[in-house]
Scaffold this active site. Sequence first.
Site, PDB file in Angstrom:
ATOM      1  N   GLY A  57       3.545  -5.883  -3.721  1.00  0.00           N
ATOM      2  CA  GLY A  57       2.931  -4.560  -3.585  1.00  0.00           C
ATOM      3  C   GLY A  57       2.092  -4.167  -4.780  1.00  0.00           C
ATOM      4  O   GLY A  57       2.155  -3.018  -5.229  1.00  0.00           O
ATOM      5  N   SER A  86      -1.105  -3.670  -5.009  1.00  0.00           N
ATOM      6  CA  SER A  86      -2.108  -2.632  -4.708  1.00  0.00           C
ATOM      7  C   SER A  86      -1.446  -1.261  -4.682  1.00  0.00           C
ATOM      8  O   SER A  86      -1.983  -0.291  -5.232  1.00  0.00           O
ATOM      9  CB  SER A  86      -2.748  -2.859  -3.334  1.00  0.00           C
ATOM     10  OG  SER A  86      -3.172  -4.166  -3.202  1.00  0.00           O
ATOM     11  N   ALA A 118       1.373  -0.357  -6.162  1.00  0.00           N
ATOM     12  CA  ALA A 118       1.835   0.022  -7.500  1.00  0.00           C
ATOM     13  C   ALA A 118       0.656   0.484  -8.353  1.00  0.00           C
ATOM     14  O   ALA A 118       0.774   1.466  -9.109  1.00  0.00           O
ATOM     15  CB  ALA A 118       2.573  -1.141  -8.161  1.00  0.00           C
ATOM     16  N   ASP A 122       6.254   0.911   0.321  1.00  0.00           N
ATOM     17  CA  ASP A 122       5.924   0.286  -0.966  1.00  0.00           C
ATOM     18  C   ASP A 122       5.468   1.338  -1.987  1.00  0.00           C
ATOM     19  O   ASP A 122       5.780   1.241  -3.180  1.00  0.00           O
ATOM     20  CB  ASP A 122       4.860  -0.810  -0.788  1.00  0.00           C
ATOM     21  CG  ASP A 122       3.767  -0.424   0.208  1.00  0.00           C
ATOM     22  OD1 ASP A 122       3.788   0.716   0.724  1.00  0.00           O
ATOM     23  OD2 ASP A 122       2.888  -1.259   0.464  1.00  0.00           O
TER      24      ASP A 122
END
Length: 323
Positions: free
Chosen positions: A110, A112, A114, A155
Amino acid sequence: MTKITVSAPGKLMLLGEHAVVYNHPCLVTAVDQRMTATVEKTHDALFRLDAPDVHISRYVKPISEIGSGNIPKGAQFVEVAVKNVYKKYHLSEGVSIETSSEFSALFGFGSSSASTVCVVKALSELFNLRLNEKDIFDLAYATVLDIQGKGSGFDIAAAVYGGTLYFVTGGQKIEKLPIQSVPLIIGYSGLKADTVTLINKVAEKAKKYPEVIQNTYEQIDKLVELAKDALIKGDWQRVGELIDINQGYLELLGVSTQKLSSMIYAARDNGAFGAKLSGAGGGDCMIALAPKDTTNSVQKAIEQAGGTIISVKPNDQGVRIET
Ligand code: MEV
């Protein structure tokens, strides 16, 4: 303040993927491999981005044009996140952003999401917007939907709140579970999966066999509820069994692969409590839950099945200011 560095954790889906896109719950844990963003106010009304992990170097655009025109893939999430925050809070100052990651963008942790969360948090601090966790979640989730059109937001929640979460689509429920750790082993399949492609594949199946797939989502929902209780009690045997059943449903949805399944069986055959793929499927990672005394043999077996062990700690802290 004109400059700030913020970090946010990657994530691993424990149970409930795919069903969580359609108003069902999932369980997700934040991992101690983090994304970092350094964000600085500038005086030139330009948006600048350096994101070496996703091959973006010296990307520059006037603030008035952010979010429009051709955006390189690696810049999309950060650029649209800035646009969304700027639009909502009527900002126009120049900004320079540098992102870096402790993990490969290939793992499906994840990165992107984060980095989107890091940027929203950093802008909140720099411009004194006083966004709380839910505000950050909402802005970052809107960014994901702008770009992908689909996704549950689990996410984003892991990156914002950290820990291990019980999460329902779009943040309808976000509950942090009172647990210390999870005896997780992670195996990377070596293949990159595209989440939207896999969501679409499952949607095709749901069109063809609506009752079967709806029923599958409901069964996964029940598994997640049972696993939530078992996780809180630390009953790893039971969580492992539920993880195995969840994998059966993911096979039914058609998102496992031969490689993932080999790694999963290798883990089970060598003493794991249970094993399943984690995330969209089609590649990325599998997870196994294993007692201490079989950790080594489970890891070896996953490697012999062609996987790479990735060493991460679950239950990590959510987005935080570094400096
Ligand atoms: C992807 O990691 C997990 C999915 O459930 C998509 C999502 O929840 O956004 C397939």
